[in-house]
Design a protein around this motif. Structure first.
Motif, PDB file in Angstrom:
ATOM      1  N   GLY A 131       1.334  -1.404  -0.450  1.00 25.49           N
ATOM      2  CA  GLY A 131       0.239  -0.039   0.128  1.00 25.49           C
ATOM      3  C   GLY A 131       0.460   1.600   0.112  1.00 25.49           C
ATOM      4  N   THR A 132       2.318   1.394   0.737  1.00 23.60           N
ATOM      5  CA  THR A 132       2.422   2.183   0.954  1.00 23.60           C
ATOM      6  C   THR A 132       3.484   2.554  -0.379  1.00 23.60           C
ATOM      7  N   MET A 145       3.517   5.827  -3.292  1.00 27.21           N
ATOM      8  CA  MET A 145       4.893   6.095  -3.297  1.00 27.21           C
ATOM      9  C   MET A 145       4.545   6.651  -4.936  1.00 27.21           C
ATOM     10  N   TRP A 146       4.296   5.701  -5.470  1.00 27.45           N
ATOM     11  CA  TRP A 146       4.088   5.594  -6.710  1.00 27.45           C
ATOM     12  C   TRP A 146       3.050   6.456  -7.348  1.00 27.45           C
ATOM     13  N   LEU A 147       1.585   6.962  -6.468  1.00 28.78           N
ATOM     14  CA  LEU A 147       0.552   7.734  -7.180  1.00 28.78           C
ATOM     15  C   LEU A 147       1.268   9.232  -7.177  1.00 28.78           C
ATOM     16  N   GLY A 167       3.184  16.039  -5.840  1.00 32.87           N
ATOM     17  CA  GLY A 167       2.847  14.730  -5.800  1.00 32.87           C
ATOM     18  C   GLY A 167       2.260  14.263  -4.090  1.00 32.87           C
ATOM     19  N   ILE A 168       3.535  14.165  -3.492  1.00 27.45           N
ATOM     20  CA  ILE A 168       3.282  13.337  -1.768  1.00 27.45           C
ATOM     21  C   ILE A 168       2.522  14.343  -1.164  1.00 27.45           C
ATOM     22  N   SER A 169       2.691  16.175  -1.262  1.00 30.05           N
ATOM     23  CA  SER A 169       2.130  16.805  -0.526  1.00 30.05           C
ATOM     24  C   SER A 169       0.771  16.609  -0.748  1.00 30.05           C
ATOM     25  N   LEU A 170      -0.164  16.817  -1.963  1.00 32.98           N
ATOM     26  CA  LEU A 170      -1.378  16.670  -2.390  1.00 32.98           C
ATOM     27  C   LEU A 170      -1.793  15.707  -2.115  1.00 32.98           C
TER      28      LEU A 170
END
Length: 438
Positions: free
Chosen positions: A165-166, A170-172, A184-187
């Motif tokens: 899941g993590t 991370m890929w998303l 991406g990570i911040s969003l």
């Protein structure tokens, strides 16, 4: 004006595609938050989390968008990636190989990103093992076990599920950064925090309709919220400009240099790292007390509760410490001074080299003090509102800093796309400076 600026978004096919792509991936993330891990009694787990408010799990649950309290496949959230990134940043100071990679530009950045991914997987496995073993020995306040069938089968499935899941989150995040509108990570963190806002608003209106909160208190609260958000926007975009002059130099038959520019130093250089670290440390006794029953640890945990002096004073002190520590790790005045000297740059009235480094360090130390005071005030605000004004939800703190900061960055990214294609931005005059673009 602003409305026409938003209307221009849909006139740019590429920008429209990027925004829709980003929204699609965020929807996928929010769907995954509600997919439970096999072998968990979700009702008992939710009751347990309700009884463990004020522990470090509250921070993790916030960053996971509520996934931890129901142990979904995204329960670990993006915290392992953030932790791995911070660890890599700290190691670049003490590990020569990583320091060299940091200076190699794009190739070095890709290598550090690869190490960060490996670190994320390792941390996810470690946290997955800890969570699976810890949950087997826990029960809800009513005595119902959290794990339906404890054992190595449950542990292996849990570790694989949470790690996968993590890795998927991370890929998303990377896909949103590369093919979406960036950050991406911040969003992903932003979407998790914002998802809880409708519930808080409904609870507030329910209290007003039932008479537990009067209209005047609600109006004062709205004015306070608008004011605090305005202050955060102002400070997050604020920076101290140090004037820099570049001397003229002859290259072949052409003259280069001679221009004046400035070195921008952010007021809040450390971002949201200090309150995250400070909260983790100060809530550690309460977290330990939730797993074991040692009297003296429980006594410490009972004393360190939000709103008490024993909580707020150490919390502020830790924020100050990490503001200075993280700024010192991520910003090196000596390197900046050397780069300026190599390119023929100097600060008017300051000798190049060591004197320049000392001057930059002096200015940075002073503005970091202001940044630490600002972060402390925002992070102590929720406790004051809850204990003194009986506000039924948290407003302020790390969550608000993240939401406003990410919103500023995202608007800046969209505006830069419009301006590069000769479209009017959100504002006709001026522009919105994202943290990355200062």
């Amino acid at each position: 004006m602003i409305g026409s600026g938003f209307g221009n978004i849909f006139k740019i096919p590429e920008l429209k595609k990027r925004i829709l792509y980003t929204l699609g991936l965020l929807i996928v993330y929010r769907i995954g938050v509600h997919v439970p891990t096999p072998g968990i009694d979700t009702v008992a787990l939710k009751d347990l989390f309700a009884s463990m408010e004020g522990t470090i799990f509250g921070i993790f649950n916030m960053f996971s968008g509520g996934a931890l309290e129901q142990l979904s496949v995204f329960a670990l959230g993006i915290m392992p990636y953030i932790s791995a990134s911070i660890i890599l940043q700290l190691l670049t100071v003490v590990v020569p190989h990583l320091e060299q990679l940091k200076k190699e530009g794009e190739q070095g950045r890709k290598k550090i990103t690869q190490y960060t991914r490996y670190g994320t997987i390792v941390l996810s496995i470690i946290q997955g093992i800890g969570i699976s073993i810890g949950l087997e020995s826990m029960a809800s306040p009513s005595g119902a076990p959290i794990v339906i069938n404890p054992g190595w089968g449950f542990r292996i499935i849990t570790v694989l599920t949470l790690t996968a899941g993590t890795a998927f989150i991370m890929w998303l995040g990377e896909q949103i950064t590369e093919r979406g509108i960036g950050n991406g990570i911040s969003l992903i963190i932003f979407s998790g925090i914002v998802a809880s806002m409708p519930t808080a608003m409904m609870n507030t209106f329910r209290l007003v309709s039932s008479g537990e909160m009067n209209i005047f208190t609600l109006l004062v609260l709205i004015v306070l919220m608008v004011g605090v958000v305005g202050i955060i926007v102002f400070v997050e975009q604020g920076h101290r400009r140090i004037p820099v002059q570049y001397a003229k130099r002859m290259v072949g038959r052409r003259m280069y240099g001679g221009q004046s520019t400035h070195l921008p130093l952010k007021i809040n250089t450390s971002g949201v790292i200090p309150p995250i670290f400070a909260s983790s440390i100060i809530m550690f006794p309460a977290t330990i007390a939730g797993f074991i029953t040692i009297p003296w640890i429980k006594a410490i945990a009972d004393a360190i509760v939000p709103g008490s002096v024993f909580y707020e004073v150490p919390y502020v002190l830790f924020i100050f410490f990490f503001c200075y520590f993280y700024t010192a790790v991520t910003f090196n005045p000596t390197d900046v001074a050397e780069n300026m000297k190599k390119n023929g740059g100097y600060i008017p009235g300051i000798r190049p080299g060591k004197r320049t480094a000392e001057y930059i360090d002096k200015v940075l130390t002073r503005i970091t003090l202001g940044g630490a005071i600002y972060i402390s005030a925002i992070c102590v605000l929720p406790s004051i509102l809850i204990t003194q004004f009986k506000i039924p939800f948290y407003f302020g703190g790390t969550a608000l800093l993240i939401v406003v900061g990410v919103a500023i960055d995202t608007v800046a990214q969209i505006e830069s796309h419009m301006l590069t294609r000769h479209y009017e931005g959100f504002l006709k005059t001026g522009g919105i400076r994202g943290r990355a673009g200062r």
